[in-house]
Structure formats: structure tokens, C-alpha cells
Design a protein around this motif. Sequence first.
Motif, PDB file in Angstrom:
ATOM      1  N   PRO A  70      62.877 -18.637 -25.536  1.00 40.99           N
ATOM      2  CA  PRO A  70      61.739 -19.219 -26.273  1.00 40.99           C
ATOM      3  C   PRO A  70      61.640 -20.739 -26.178  1.00 40.99           C
ATOM      4  O   PRO A  70      60.582 -21.303 -26.467  1.00 40.99           O
ATOM      5  CB  PRO A  70      62.028 -18.785 -27.728  1.00 40.99           C
ATOM      6  N   LEU A  71      62.718 -21.404 -25.780  1.00 42.56           N
ATOM      7  CA  LEU A  71      62.694 -22.860 -25.669  1.00 42.56           C
ATOM      8  C   LEU A  71      62.056 -23.349 -24.376  1.00 42.56           C
ATOM      9  O   LEU A  71      61.797 -24.545 -24.222  1.00 42.56           O
ATOM     10  CB  LEU A  71      64.125 -23.413 -25.747  1.00 42.56           C
ATOM     11  N   ALA A 123      63.679 -17.767 -14.812  1.00 43.34           N
ATOM     12  CA  ALA A 123      62.692 -16.730 -14.483  1.00 43.34           C
ATOM     13  C   ALA A 123      61.257 -17.208 -14.674  1.00 43.34           C
ATOM     14  O   ALA A 123      60.444 -17.128 -13.743  1.00 43.34           O
ATOM     15  CB  ALA A 123      62.969 -15.467 -15.291  1.00 43.34           C
ATOM     16  N   PRO A 124      60.879 -17.717 -15.870  1.00 34.93           N
ATOM     17  CA  PRO A 124      59.478 -18.135 -16.030  1.00 34.93           C
ATOM     18  C   PRO A 124      59.091 -19.315 -15.141  1.00 34.93           C
ATOM     19  O   PRO A 124      57.961 -19.367 -14.639  1.00 34.93           O
ATOM     20  CB  PRO A 124      59.384 -18.501 -17.515  1.00 34.93           C
ATOM     21  N   LEU A 125      60.009 -20.257 -14.915  1.00 33.54           N
ATOM     22  CA  LEU A 125      59.657 -21.422 -14.103  1.00 33.54           C
ATOM     23  C   LEU A 125      59.585 -21.078 -12.620  1.00 33.54           C
ATOM     24  O   LEU A 125      58.767 -21.650 -11.892  1.00 33.54           O
ATOM     25  CB  LEU A 125      60.669 -22.550 -14.334  1.00 33.54           C
ATOM     26  N   ALA A 399      53.383 -17.941 -24.827  1.00 38.38           N
ATOM     27  CA  ALA A 399      54.201 -17.598 -25.995  1.00 38.38           C
ATOM     28  C   ALA A 399      54.491 -16.105 -26.037  1.00 38.38           C
ATOM     29  O   ALA A 399      55.611 -15.684 -26.371  1.00 38.38           O
ATOM     30  CB  ALA A 399      53.491 -18.029 -27.276  1.00 38.38           C
ATOM     31  N   ALA A 400      53.491 -15.286 -25.686  1.00 38.36           N
ATOM     32  CA  ALA A 400      53.687 -13.836 -25.691  1.00 38.36           C
ATOM     33  C   ALA A 400      54.690 -13.411 -24.637  1.00 38.36           C
ATOM     34  O   ALA A 400      55.568 -12.567 -24.893  1.00 38.36           O
ATOM     35  CB  ALA A 400      52.345 -13.137 -25.458  1.00 38.36           C
ATOM     36  N   ALA A 401      54.598 -13.981 -23.441  1.00 35.50           N
ATOM     37  CA  ALA A 401      55.548 -13.655 -22.373  1.00 35.50           C
ATOM     38  C   ALA A 401      56.957 -14.079 -22.772  1.00 35.50           C
ATOM     39  O   ALA A 401      57.932 -13.349 -22.544  1.00 35.50           O
ATOM     40  CB  ALA A 401      55.135 -14.339 -21.073  1.00 35.50           C
ATOM     41  N   GLY A 402      57.080 -15.258 -23.406  1.00 29.90           N
ATOM     42  CA  GLY A 402      58.394 -15.728 -23.826  1.00 29.90           C
ATOM     43  C   GLY A 402      59.001 -14.849 -24.899  1.00 29.90           C
ATOM     44  O   GLY A 402      60.181 -14.487 -24.833  1.00 29.90           O
TER      45      GLY A 402
END
Length: 517
Positions: A70-71, A123-125, A399-402
Amino acid sequence: MSAPQPLAPLSGAKLAIGTVAVSLAMFMNVLDSSIANVAIPTISGDLGVSVDEGTWVITIFAAANAVSIPLTGWLTQRFGTVKLFVSSILLFVLASWLCGIAPNLPTLLGARILQGVVAGPLAPLSQALLLGSWPKQKSSTALALWSMTALVGPIAGPSLGGWITYDYNWSWIFYINIPVGLFAAAVTWAIYRDRESATRRMPIDGVGLFLLVVWVASLQIMLDKGKDLAWFDSPLIVALGLVALVGFAFFIVWELTEENPVVDIRLFTQRNFAGGTISISVAYGMFFGTLVLLPQWMQGYLGYRAVDSGLATAPLGVFAVLLTPVIGRLLPRSDPRYIATVAFIGFAVVFMMRTQFYTDVSHWDIVLPTLLQGIPMAMFFVPLTSIILSGLPPEKIPAAAGLSNFARTFCGAVGTSLIGNAFNDRTILHHVRLTEQASPTNPVFTQQMDTVHGALHLGGDSAYALFNTSVDSQAAVMGLNDIFYISAIIFIAIIPLIWITRPSRSAADTSSAAGAH
């Protein structure tokens, strides 16, 4: 002040090399979550701890990883996508080196916590950098490459981990990250440093983050230490349970009232997000927990070497890799709820096949369900993520994906602990039941022991030891079959969660979801 113009996509060699570098960083992260599975018995033996304690190497990594996810949004806005991504890779390399040189379990666990925390943004980046590198009309290709990288881990991880552990030393399952990470960081910086995202100072929800760490850490330690300390007979376990419960309650209340929450709990008021996130999290907990348990049983009770158990579980990713692109093309024309339902039924069928294991089970009978499990695995992540993100406004999607990734990753850690504890409890229960009649006062039992004495020319103590070993193996496989049976039931039971959703059919939702897992 006008908004910054989007950067032009990369092309030619820069695009190819940049894609490889970014994908390698993602592969390194995924590989590290599976490569240790088959090495746990060896690591435990070398460090002088039980296999249950060795499993903390996996659960503590997943828990730390979940907390840091989440950060990612706040860190990205504060430092920039490229700087954060490269820094995360380098810190991951450092943590991997510390894991490799760890002389004892506490040091190894400390290094794994660091490794899990810095792995959160990878992963997200990596997904964001790939999408920014490719032309918009080829974003589906970029997401397919990203997904393929994520799915290769379950193929390479167990077999590579088993081979390294058996032929070299378990430390090298961590050292292998060093050259890969240094290469990925250097190439990423060389190609992407001029494509840094805009930064701005954002407030951080310090209280929410503190409460998140407190309740997650307390719950995970309680689950990992509970069996060793006789659960709630221990004051420590009672205290940890109370801290986790109170911390979670305060966390929920705080996040619902905070203007810039670290975790946007309000997303659970959206039926698609709630149904999709709960179902994918519970399913992943069962999937990952059994994936950790299976190699431990093979090595502990079937006499498999680490490399053999790795090869037995490696086929998991074969169908997953082959079918994921097919599911990606099928999804825009289909209702994702049907695909996810078929996936859950497929998982249930595979687990029911495993309830037929026995003490002398053949290698093929172990490999076949693992191979077939790749089919529902390919139908698992993308449709459910599509459901989770469908209908949300664009500003809510990060935010939802996190949050969904946090829930899924944390449930992977919790599932591993719960399934390990349940396996031990069921094994003990079956052992007690199998030995209820094993008493010197039982004439049938003593007659059987006398027969063993004569047939195998064993002394009394040796015959009893052989009997106990046989009972241990039988009790363990019965306990394992119980776990697979319960897992199959749970997969069927959570199907209704999929059908409380009403996913939209917009192409934007589908394309956004394709790589979000």
C-alpha cells in the motif's frame, strides 16, 4: 500550470532491452516467492530448527511484502517511479545477500523481512514502466509479456531451487538474485532515467501505517508460533491475539475517518471490489499454502530430494503460461464470472484428485494434478482482477489494485501458516487413532509384532520403531488428504462471492486488469 505531456513510447533496441530489464526485476521477485519452497527442509536442518520454524522464511516474506504494497503509491509520488524502482531492486539485492550469509534463523528472518518490504513496489512499478514504454495500441502485448514473466516463476522456482539446494548450497537460491538484480537495475537506470515521473510531497498516514504493521505482525507471529507454544495456553499467544484484534479494530476505524488513508477501506463498499478481492484472496491463500506444504511432505515422508520435489511441482506453470494469452484474448468477449467460476471448479477437481494420495504414491500421480492445476491457474488471476477493477473511476484504480494485492499477498502468508498448522493437527489426530489399539495388552497387536520379529529378524525395539515409522507416514498422508479435501470444499464454497458482482464490460477495465495481478 498545464499537466505534463506523456512521454513518447520507446522503440527498437531500447524497447526490447528495457522490456527485458524490467521483466527480469519482476521475475526475480516472483522467483523468490517460490524458489525457497523446496529448500525449507534443508534450510531448517542446516540452521538447527524445525521445518515449521523454517516455513517462517516464506510466511514472513509474504507478510512484509503485503504491508509494503500500500505504500507504493505514496513512495512513487514522493521519489518518482524510476528512482523508486531501481532503489527497490538494489535493496532487494542487498537483502538477498544478507539472506545468503545468514548464520542462524533470526538473522535470516530479519533479512527476509527487509527483502519482503523492498519487494513491494517491484510488481506495480514494473507494470507501470512497461505500459509507459510500449505504444498504447500494443499495451495488451506489454501486459501479456508482464503476465508471462510472473507465471514463469512457478515453473523455474521449484526446479531451480531444488537443483541449487541439492547440488550446491541453499544460500545460492538467494545469491542468484545478485547478478540478475544488478543487471536489471543498471539497464533500467540507463534507459529510463530520462523518463522519470513527476514528484510531489504528499501527506502520509503514519498512524494508519503503524496500526497496519502492528496487527499484521502480531497476527502472523501468533499463527507461526501458536503450535509451538500450545496456542492459547500461552500468555504470549493470548497477548498477540489481543494486540492483533485491537490493532485491527483501531486500524479499520482510523482508515475510515482519515482523509489520506494508507489503505482505502471504503473500497469494500463496492460490490465488485469486495466480492472479487475476498474470493481472490481466499483462493490464493489455499493455493499458495498447499504449494508450500506439498514439497515438505514429499521430502519429509516420501524421501524425495530437494531437486526431485522441485521437478515434481515445476509442471504447475506449463499450462498457465500456454493458456494465459488465450484467456487474455477471450476475456473481452466473455463474462469474467464464468471464467473465474470454471477456474475455482478446476482447482476443486485438482485438490480432489490429491485426496487419493497414499504412502507409496507414484511420481506420476503427484505430477499429474500439479500439471493440470496450471489450467485453472491461467483462468484465475486476470478475470478476478478484471472484476475487482471494473466500474471504478480511473482515480480509484491504483488504490484498488494496491489494496487487492495487499489482501491477496497477506492471505498467502496466513494461508501458509493455517494450512501448516492444520496439517500438523490432522496428522497428530490420525496418529492417535491409528495407534489406539497398539498396546501390549492387545493380543492381535502383539501377535502382529511377533510376526514382524520373526519375518524380518528384528528385535522388539526395532520392530516397534518400524511400526511407528509406518504409522507416521500413514498419518501424514491422511492429514495431507484432509487438507486437500477441505481446500476443494472451500474453492466451491467461495464461488457465490464471484456472483454477487456485476462487472462492467468496458474494454478499459479489461485492459487495466490484464496485468494487475
